[in-house]
Design an enzyme around this catalytic site. Structure first.
Site, short mmCIF file in Angstrom:
data_model
loop_
_atom_site.label_atom_id
_atom_site.label_comp_id
_atom_site.label_asym_id
_atom_site.label_seq_id
_atom_site.Cartn_x
_atom_site.Cartn_y
_atom_site.Cartn_z
N HIS B 71 0.85 -1.20 0.00
CA HIS B 71 0.00 0.00 0.00
C HIS B 71 0.88 1.24 0.00
O HIS B 71 1.97 1.25 0.57
CB HIS B 71 -0.99 0.00 1.17
CG HIS B 71 -0.37 0.07 2.54
ND1 HIS B 71 0.00 1.26 3.13
CD2 HIS B 71 -0.06 -0.91 3.43
CE1 HIS B 71 0.50 1.01 4.33
NE2 HIS B 71 0.48 -0.30 4.54
N ASP B 73 -0.31 4.37 0.96
CA ASP B 73 -0.75 5.41 1.90
C ASP B 73 -0.05 5.26 3.24
O ASP B 73 0.57 4.23 3.54
CB ASP B 73 -2.27 5.37 2.09
CG ASP B 73 -2.77 4.05 2.67
OD1 ASP B 73 -2.22 2.99 2.27
OD2 ASP B 73 -3.67 4.07 3.52
N ASP B 99 6.19 1.50 7.37
CA ASP B 99 4.84 1.05 6.99
C ASP B 99 4.26 1.97 5.94
O ASP B 99 3.49 2.84 6.23
CB ASP B 99 3.98 1.01 8.25
CG ASP B 99 2.61 0.40 8.02
OD1 ASP B 99 2.40 -0.22 6.98
OD2 ASP B 99 1.74 0.57 8.89
N GLU B 129 -4.99 1.66 2.63
CA GLU B 129 -4.97 0.46 3.46
C GLU B 129 -5.19 0.80 4.93
O GLU B 129 -5.68 -0.02 5.70
CB GLU B 129 -3.62 -0.27 3.31
CG GLU B 129 -3.60 -1.67 3.92
CD GLU B 129 -3.09 -1.71 5.36
OE1 GLU B 129 -3.20 -2.77 5.99
OE2 GLU B 129 -2.59 -0.67 5.87
N GLU B 130 -4.84 2.05 5.29
CA GLU B 130 -4.86 2.43 6.71
C GLU B 130 -6.23 2.90 7.18
O GLU B 130 -6.37 3.33 8.33
CB GLU B 130 -3.83 3.54 6.96
CG GLU B 130 -2.38 3.16 6.63
CD GLU B 130 -1.77 2.18 7.64
OE1 GLU B 130 -2.50 1.70 8.52
OE2 GLU B 130 -0.57 1.90 7.51
N GLU B 158 4.52 -5.79 3.59
CA GLU B 158 4.31 -5.14 4.89
C GLU B 158 5.55 -5.34 5.75
O GLU B 158 6.26 -6.34 5.61
CB GLU B 158 3.11 -5.79 5.61
CG GLU B 158 1.76 -5.49 4.99
CD GLU B 158 1.16 -4.18 5.49
OE1 GLU B 158 1.75 -3.55 6.40
OE2 GLU B 158 0.11 -3.78 4.96
N HIS B 332 3.02 3.53 12.92
CA HIS B 332 1.97 4.40 13.50
C HIS B 332 2.45 5.14 14.73
O HIS B 332 1.64 5.73 15.43
CB HIS B 332 0.71 3.61 13.86
CG HIS B 332 0.10 2.83 12.71
ND1 HIS B 332 -1.16 2.31 12.77
CD2 HIS B 332 0.57 2.52 11.48
CE1 HIS B 332 -1.43 1.69 11.63
NE2 HIS B 332 -0.39 1.80 10.83
#
Lengths: 356, 356
Positions: B71, B73, B99, B129-130, B158, B332
């Site tokens: 992903h 994003d 990530d 994806e988030e 990932e 995150h």
């Protein structure tokens, strides 16, 4: 609107007339105006108005002075205004009938018809009892003109089913904060779940046995309840905090400080914050004025479990009881009513006490 | 702004370039544009764009086709944009570095430099994806053009610390409603406290032992957590309802239906409502394509505990694993970073697999 109260009506009729003048807390003006006009016509009483609170006093120079007090506000209407007669006028239903237009009617009848009582009498009709304390008419009077509340004994005509209710329990609210450590729920063993930990607080509450102490001859019944619980961060996060709010209703053999100490001790494993506390009041029925009152009105006194303005008089050093027509359990419900026979009985007994 | 990506940069430098094109979920347009221009210049790939998702495929007529997906994003910035080099360029820190801009850089490097792979390759660069699933680029592609995802095996790049992570656990959220009976706290014994009763739910959670089943050779680790609790009416009311929301992370030997049955059984004393459920995915490392992949990249595979888009490939019948540079545990967080050595190693191993 301009309302006129006819104090020659009997107790139940006067209750209906009072009920039909709307007086939700904060909107007591029209009722206070009507009461002021009616009381002003009684030459044996000296009248003081403070906001929407009225104080009418005999000034006979008696050695003893007693206070009869009642609040004139009601909770908001719930499709139960105006009042309605039921049965063969055996019941009057409507908002405020029990809590406490019936008691106010009894006060008014006594004020209007006993011009030479055996003790000096102070009749207090006060505003905003059903809302927060800062607006309570009795609180404001005690703060601004405490002399108007002087007396050796006070009766609050709150609904008590015609039974003398002595003292009142105190109430304390506290929050207990249980902590944990956040983690993603996919790896929850990296954290510590605060909600799970709060189970230990609930275990204490479930296992708690209420005290039922006898104070001045009356049996009280304590209560300790969670009244709120909150916790949670997101649907995939192990929460790091859970807060349980408890309400402790304590018998009047404990002071506010003792109640606080007790709760801190009971939940000593967690930080405890006291949110508010109001002390109870011992029944004080052994004081001469109170004993004389109980003897005059008869019946077996019982303990008052809820908090009432009796505690406010106790803080002023004045023994006080609840005694009035109406049923406290149905107060604040849409089906509120009062039995007319209770109104008549309460008036007769109080008249006997004041004119015996 | 118009960004140009130089695919001759090495993996770490390309990661920095990708990181410095902001692409918070929903705002991937500029990055998707840059990727489209860069991929368009590679004659050995056929390119399709779907929203801000790009699919680049070799069309060599090989008997086997594999998918490499990532992903593009990131979560919102947290004072960690743009990227920063640390040490002697041993680390790159910034939002999305782990990530998963590092994984996207590896995909791009492979796409640009392997024009004759030993198997046909589909490179997927997808959006959103988030955030919630309805916007997920892989979900939209599977719905609108599933043929573009065809393949016998898929690798999600990932962050997995350069270790092959197989399958993923499922996730289920349910609410458990505990009831009671309201009463005034001054007479709490007239009611039944729902918050106190909820203690029995928390007891089950505290006493719960996680299953750790071995599935296709990998050990999983389940979790069951309260993620929210609410209850309470007012400060003087015994509450009549308390709702506990739980999140069950279940190993992929259980289907979504089995997970639901298990939770309903565990909390059978109360009404249970299933709020949402996403099935897990078995690691499937015994499938030939997967086994060949593990043999080529080396290392000891481990179970993936969180839910990832691996489960989406599983639903399409395609065995899939996570394998990429970066550390999922610091994703995150404001301190997110990636080790440059991991980027280089992942590229080298995947190159070996695709060109051996």
């Amino acid at each position: 609107m301009h309302h006129d109260l006819d104090l020659h009506l009997d107790g139940p009729e006067l209750t209906a007339a009072l009920t039909d003048i709307a007086s939700v807390s904060g909107e007591e003006g029209p009722l206070a105006d009507a009461l002021e006009r009616a009381l002003r016509r009684l030459p044996h009483l000296s009248l003081t108005r403070h906001g929407n609170t009225l104080v009418a006093r005999t000034e006979l120079g008696k050695s003893e002075r007693v206070v009869l007090a009642g609040h004139i506000d009601t909770v908001p209407h719930a499709g139960n205004f105006p009042s309605k007669w039921e049965g063969e006028r055996t019941r009057l239903s409507g908002v405020g009938t029990s809590d406490m237009k019936a008691g106010v009617a009894v006060q008014l009848r006594l004020a209007a018809t006993i011009d030479a009582p055996n003790r000096d009498v102070t009749y207090v009709f006060y505003e905003c009892e059903e809302v927060n304390v800062e607006r309570n008419g009795l609180f404001l009077l005690a703060r601004d003109a405490p002399g108007l509340l002087d007396g050796s004994f006070a009766v609050l005509l709150e609904p008590s089913g015609g039974v003398v209710e002595g003292g009142c329990q105190g109430t304390l609210r506290a929050s207990i904060t249980v902590d944990g450590a956040r983690a993603h729920t996919a790896r929850s063993w990296m954290g510590r779940n605060a909600i799970h930990q709060a189970g230990a607080v609930l275990e204490i509450l479930r296992g708690w046995t209420p005290r039922k102490p006898v104070v001045d001859g009356l049996e009280y019944h304590e209560g300790l309840n969670a009244v709120a619980i909150t916790g949670g961060v997101a649907g995939n996060v192990v929460p790091d905090e859970c807060v349980v709010t408890v309400n402790y209703r304590f018998a009047p053999d404990r002071s506010a400080q003792q109640a606080e100490d007790y709760i801190r001790e009971l939940f000593s494993r967690w930080p405890v914050a006291i949110l508010d506390v109001a002390p109870g009041a011992r029944p004080g029925l052994t004081a001469p004025a109170a004993a004389a009152f109980v003897a005059a009105v008869g019946g077996d006194p019982r303990a008052k479990l809820g908090w009432t303005d009796v505690a406010r008089f106790a803080e002023l050093g004045i023994p006080a009881v609840n005694y009035g027509p109406g049923i406290s359990e149905i107060a604040h419900t849409p089906g509120e009513y009062v039995e007319t026979a209770q109104i008549t009985a309460a008036e007769r007994r109080l008249r006997g006490w004041l004119s015996g």
